[in-house]
Enzyme design. Structure first.
Site, PDB file in Angstrom:
ATOM      1  N   HIS A   1       0.822  -1.214   0.000  1.00 31.79           N
ATOM      2  CA  HIS A   1       0.000   0.000   0.000  1.00 31.79           C
ATOM      3  C   HIS A   1       0.862   1.273   0.000  1.00 31.79           C
ATOM      4  O   HIS A   1       0.574   2.232   0.710  1.00 31.79           O
ATOM      5  CB  HIS A   1      -0.940   0.011   1.212  1.00 31.79           C
ATOM      6  CG  HIS A   1      -2.028  -1.025   1.142  1.00 31.79           C
ATOM      7  ND1 HIS A   1      -3.232  -0.803   0.516  1.00 31.79           N
ATOM      8  CD2 HIS A   1      -2.076  -2.303   1.609  1.00 31.79           C
ATOM      9  CE1 HIS A   1      -3.987  -1.895   0.604  1.00 31.79           C
ATOM     10  NE2 HIS A   1      -3.296  -2.821   1.263  1.00 31.79           N
TER      11      HIS A   1
ATOM     12  N   ASP B   1      -0.114  -5.112   5.854  1.00 30.55           N
ATOM     13  CA  ASP B   1      -1.187  -5.923   5.280  1.00 30.55           C
ATOM     14  C   ASP B   1      -1.044  -6.011   3.760  1.00 30.55           C
ATOM     15  O   ASP B   1      -0.426  -5.171   3.123  1.00 30.55           O
ATOM     16  CB  ASP B   1      -2.552  -5.334   5.635  1.00 30.55           C
ATOM     17  CG  ASP B   1      -2.747  -3.932   5.068  1.00 30.55           C
ATOM     18  OD1 ASP B   1      -1.813  -3.120   5.220  1.00 30.55           O
ATOM     19  OD2 ASP B   1      -3.810  -3.651   4.490  1.00 30.55           O
ATOM     20  N   GLU B   2      -1.635  -7.052   3.203  1.00 26.57           N
ATOM     21  CA  GLU B   2      -1.785  -7.241   1.754  1.00 26.57           C
ATOM     22  C   GLU B   2      -0.489  -6.982   0.968  1.00 26.57           C
ATOM     23  O   GLU B   2      -0.476  -6.177   0.033  1.00 26.57           O
ATOM     24  CB  GLU B   2      -2.918  -6.364   1.224  1.00 26.57           C
ATOM     25  CG  GLU B   2      -4.276  -6.792   1.757  1.00 26.57           C
ATOM     26  CD  GLU B   2      -5.419  -6.061   1.078  1.00 26.57           C
ATOM     27  OE1 GLU B   2      -6.350  -6.733   0.618  1.00 26.57           O
ATOM     28  OE2 GLU B   2      -5.386  -4.812   0.995  1.00 26.57           O
ATOM     29  N   VAL B   3       0.571  -7.667   1.355  1.00 22.32           N
ATOM     30  CA  VAL B   3       1.784  -7.660   0.534  1.00 22.32           C
ATOM     31  C   VAL B   3       1.553  -8.663  -0.588  1.00 22.32           C
ATOM     32  O   VAL B   3       1.449  -9.862  -0.355  1.00 22.32           O
ATOM     33  CB  VAL B   3       3.025  -8.030   1.372  1.00 22.32           C
ATOM     34  CG1 VAL B   3       4.265  -8.050   0.483  1.00 22.32           C
ATOM     35  CG2 VAL B   3       3.209  -7.032   2.517  1.00 22.32           C
TER      36      VAL B   3
ATOM     37  N   ASP C   1      -1.877  -9.949   8.704  1.00 24.72           N
ATOM     38  CA  ASP C   1      -1.257 -10.550   7.533  1.00 24.72           C
ATOM     39  C   ASP C   1       0.221 -10.856   7.748  1.00 24.72           C
ATOM     40  O   ASP C   1       0.753 -11.815   7.175  1.00 24.72           O
ATOM     41  CB  ASP C   1      -1.376  -9.623   6.313  1.00 24.72           C
ATOM     42  CG  ASP C   1      -2.753  -9.046   6.103  1.00 24.72           C
ATOM     43  OD1 ASP C   1      -3.385  -8.636   7.099  1.00 24.72           O
ATOM     44  OD2 ASP C   1      -3.204  -8.978   4.954  1.00 24.72           O
TER      45      ASP C   1
END
Length: 583
Positions: free
Chosen positions: A269, A340-342, A390
Site C-alpha cells: 500500500h 497488510d496485503e503484501v 497478515d
C-alpha cells in the site's frame, strides 16, 4: 506471558467477573423502565424511583486542575447549560422538589495518570434526590472523569433544564481499546472533519482514533525531513496535514480523552511514495491487474499498485526519516506499521527481487528482511508496534513469529472473523479486533472500479455481492451483537485488547463521514463498554433499539450527522416495530 512494555490495566474480564458476582448491587432493567438512559449503558445504574430536579441556571462543575480535564469541564458546563435536549419521548418522572441541583463536584484519585492503553476509566456518580444540591463524582483518573462527565450530560434534558436525581452509577469498560479507524489516503478529510469524529468518539466513551494516514493513493502527511513525499504524493490543493495540523488533532484528542494512533502502512500500500522516490517502490504505476492474468497474479488488490522494495538500501534511509518524524508528532505509545496485503505479483516484477528469488530466496524472506530492519527501529523509539494480522497469518508472504517479539507486538485482525482472532491469541499475541465480517463500515456500497462486467448481469441473475467484496452492509445490529471473544477461553480472552470499526474511504468522503460511522460505531461502543447481553445472558439488542434511537437524536442535536435507524413512528408506538409483540 512475559511483562509487556505498555501499561495494561487488570485484564478486561476481571471487570466482567466482578460485574457478574455482584448482581445484588445492580439494577438492570429494560429501556422502558428508565425514562432517561445513558449510552453506552453503564455497568451499574441504580435508579429505584426515577425522579428529576431542576438544574440551576448557575450550575457549576468543580474538579482538580488538569490541563485537559479542566478544558473538558469547561466544555461540559457550557454544553449542559445550553444543550436543552428535547427527548423524542417526554420523560415520565416524579418531580418532588423545586430545589435545583447547583453543582457537580469531581474528585480524581490519580490526577497525573497518562492517556495510554490500560489507564483506568472507572468512575462513580451520585446525583442526590430531592433537597440535594450537589452531585458527586469520584473518578480514578482525569480520563475516567471525562467519561463520567459524558454520563452526567446525558442525564440532563429540557428547557429549562432538568436532571435525573436520586440515582447512583458505577461504571468502567470491559475493554480498554475502543476505536474507529479512518482512512485519509483514498479520500481527504479536513482537520475539522477529523475533530468532529473525535468529538463523536468521546460522546460514545470510545478512546482511540486510529488514523490510517497513508496508502497507495496519496501521502497526505507532511514529514519535515522528507517533504517531497507529501509535495508529490498528496492530492495537492492543500490536501495535506502539516505538523501543526497533527498537533491540533492530538491536542483535541487529549481534551476529549481520545488517543490518536497513527498508521503508516508499509511495505504494501505504498504506491504514493513512488511520486517522490520511484526507485524504492516496486510495480509503481503499473496496472493493478494485468490483462489475461489470474487473480493470484495481480499486482495489487485494488487500483493503486506499489510496494516498498526491502532489498534497496535507499528504502530504509527514507523510512527511518518517516518513522522518526511521525513518532515525534504523535505521543501515542502505539505505532501502527501496517504490513497488510503484501502482494506477491508486485515484488516479482522487480529485478532485484527476481535475482534474490533466483538465488533460492523467498518472498517471505524479503518481508522478514523488511520487518527485521524496521521493527527494531520503531521499538527503539519507545513504541509498541501494531501490525495487521497478515504479517503472520498470510497464506503466501509472512514472517516467522520469532521476528515479532510478543512483548512489543500487537496484531490487528480483519479476516475470517473469530477464527483469526483465535489463531492470534493462541500464538500468544495481544490483538485488536476489526473483523471485516462485522466491523467494516464501508461494506455493501458496491465496488468503485470501472469497466466491471459483473454489473452487466441479465435481469433475474443473482447479483452476488454487488461488487462489494465484503457485502452485505454491516448493520448496527450486526455490530452490536458481535462477541469479539467468541470461542475463546477466559485466558485467551485476556489477550483481546478491544476492537475498532473501520471506515475505508474508496467511496466515502466528508459528505458521508458522519452517517457512515454513526450510530453504527455507537453499537460497538456499548458492546465493548458494558457488553451486549442482559442479566440473563440474552443479547439485549432489542431493548437497545429505543435507547439507540434516542441517543442518535441527541448526537444529531450535538452536530453529529448520524443516520436514522427507524421511522420516528416506531419509538412513539412502543413494540409496534418489533417482530414479536413482547420483547
Amino acid at each position: 506471558m512475559k511483562s509487556h512494555t505498555f501499561h495494561f490495566s487488570p485484564v478486561v474480564y476481571i471487570l466482567f467477573i466482578l460485574f457478574l458476582s455482584n448482581r445484588n448491587y445492580i439494577d438492570i432493567i429494560s429501556a422502558a423502565g428508565y425514562p432517561i438512559n445513558v449510552w453506552p449503558k453503564p455497568t451499574t445504574f441504580e435508579w429505584t424511583h426515577p425522579e428529576s430536579v431542576p438544574l440551576a441556571p448557575s450550575f457549576t462543575i468543580t474538579s482538580p486542575y488538569h490541563k485537559y480535564l479542566t478544558a473538558a469541564v469547561n466544555r461540559y458546563v457550557r454544553q449542559i447549560l445550553k444543550e436543552h435536549h428535547t427527548p423524542l419521548i417526554t420523560p415520565s418522572v416524579d418531580s418532588p422538589s423545586t430545589f435545583p441541583l447547583k453543582s457537580l463536584r469531581i474528585s480524581v484519585t490519580d490526577i497525573s495518570a497518562p492517556l495510554t492503553h490500560g489507564v483506568s476509566e472507572s468512575y462513580n456518580l451520585t446525583v442526590p434526590g430531592a433537597g440535594g444540591v450537589t452531585a458527586v463524582m469520584t473518578a480514578a483518573t482525569p480520563w475516567a472523569a471525562m467519561r463520567g462527565l459524558e454520563t452526567f450530560s446525558q442525564l440532563v434534558w429540557g428547557n429549562p433544564g432538568r436532571v435525573g436525581s436520586g440515582l447512583f452509577i458505577s461504571d468502567a469498560p470491559l475493554f480498554g481499546h475502543r476505536g474507529v479507524l479512518l482512512d485519509t489516503s483514498r479520500n481527504f478529510f479536513s482537520v475539522d472533519d477529523i475533530m468532529r469524529l473525535i468529538k463523536g468518539l468521546s460522546m460514545n466513551k470510545m478512546n482511540v482514533f486510529h488514523w490510517h494516514i497513508t496508502d497507495s493513493h496519496s501521502f497526505p502527511i507532511v514529514v519535515p525531513s522528507e517533504p517531497m513525499l507529501s509535495e508529490k504524493g498528496s492530492y495537492g490543493g492543500g490536501m495535506v496535514y502539516t505538523p501543526e495540523d497533527v498537533k491540533r488533532v492530538v491536542e483535541f484528542g487529549f481534551e476529549h480523552g481520545v488517543r490518536v494512533l497513527p498508521e503508516i502502512d508499509m511495505p504494501g500500500h505504498t504506491g504514493s511514495w513512488a511520486e517522490a522516490y520511484p526507485e524504492i517502490v516496486a510495480c509503481a504505476k503499473m496496472f493493478w491487474w494485468p490483462a489475461g492474468s489470474e487473480w493470484a497474479d495481480r499486482l495489487a488488490s485494488e487500483p493503486g499498485a506499489g510496494q516498498l522494495n526491502p532489498l534497496n538500501p535507499k528504502t530504509y534511509e527514507v523510512l527511518k526519516n518517516v518513522i522518526r518524524d511521525v513518532i515525534a508528532m504523535f505521543p501515542e505509545p502505539f505505532f501502527h506499521a501496517g504490513a497488510d496485503e503484501v502482494i506477491p505479483g508486485c515484488w516479482k516484477v522487480d529485478k532485484t527481487i527476481q535475482t534474490f528469488l533466483a538465488n533460492n530466496g523467498t518472498l517471505s524472506q524479503v518481508l522478514e528482511i523488511f520487518i527485521n530492519t524496521t521493527y527494531p527501529y520503531i521499538v527503539s523509539q519507545n513504541r509498541t508496534v501494531v501490525y495487521w494480522e497478515d504479517v503472520m497469518l498470510d497464506d503466501t508472504i509472512k514472517v516467522d513469529p520469532t521476528f515479532l517479539p510478543k512483548e512489543t507486538t500487537i496484531l490487528q485482525t480483519w479476516n475470517n472473523g473469530p477464527n483469526n482472532t483465535k489463531r492470534i491469541v493462541n500464538a500468544g499475541y495481544w490483538t485488536i479486533v476489526s473483523s471485516s465480517d462485522f466491523y467494516y463500515l464501508d461494506c455493501g456500497h458496491g465496488g468503485f472500479v470501472g469497466n466491471d462486467s459483473q454489473y452487466a448481469q441479465k435481469p433475474g441473475t443473482d447479483q452476488g455481492k454487488g461488487g462489494s467484496w465484503c457485502a452485505p452492509f454491516k448493520t448496527w445490529q450486526t455490530i452490536y451483537n458481535y462477541d469479539i471473544t467468541y470461542g475463546l477461553s477466559k485466558e485467551q480472552a485476556k489477550l483481546v485488547l478491544g476492537g475498532e470499526v473501520a471506515l475505508w474511504t474508496e467511496q466515502a468522503d466528508a459528505t458521508v463521514l458522519d452517517s457512515r460511522v454513526w450510530p453504527r460505531a455507537s453499537a460497538m461502543a456499548e458492546a465493548l463498554w458494558s457488553g451486549n447481553v442482559d442479566e440473563s445472558g440474552m443479547k439485549r439488542y432489542a431493548e437497545a433499539t429505543d435507547r439507540l434511537i434516542e441517543w442518535r437524536q441527541r448526537m444529531v442535536n450535538r452536530g453529529i450527522g448520524a443516520e436514522a435507524i427507524q421511522p420516528l413512528w416506531c419509538i412513539r408506538n412502543p413494540t409496534m416495530c418489533n417482530t414479536v409483540q413482547d420483547v
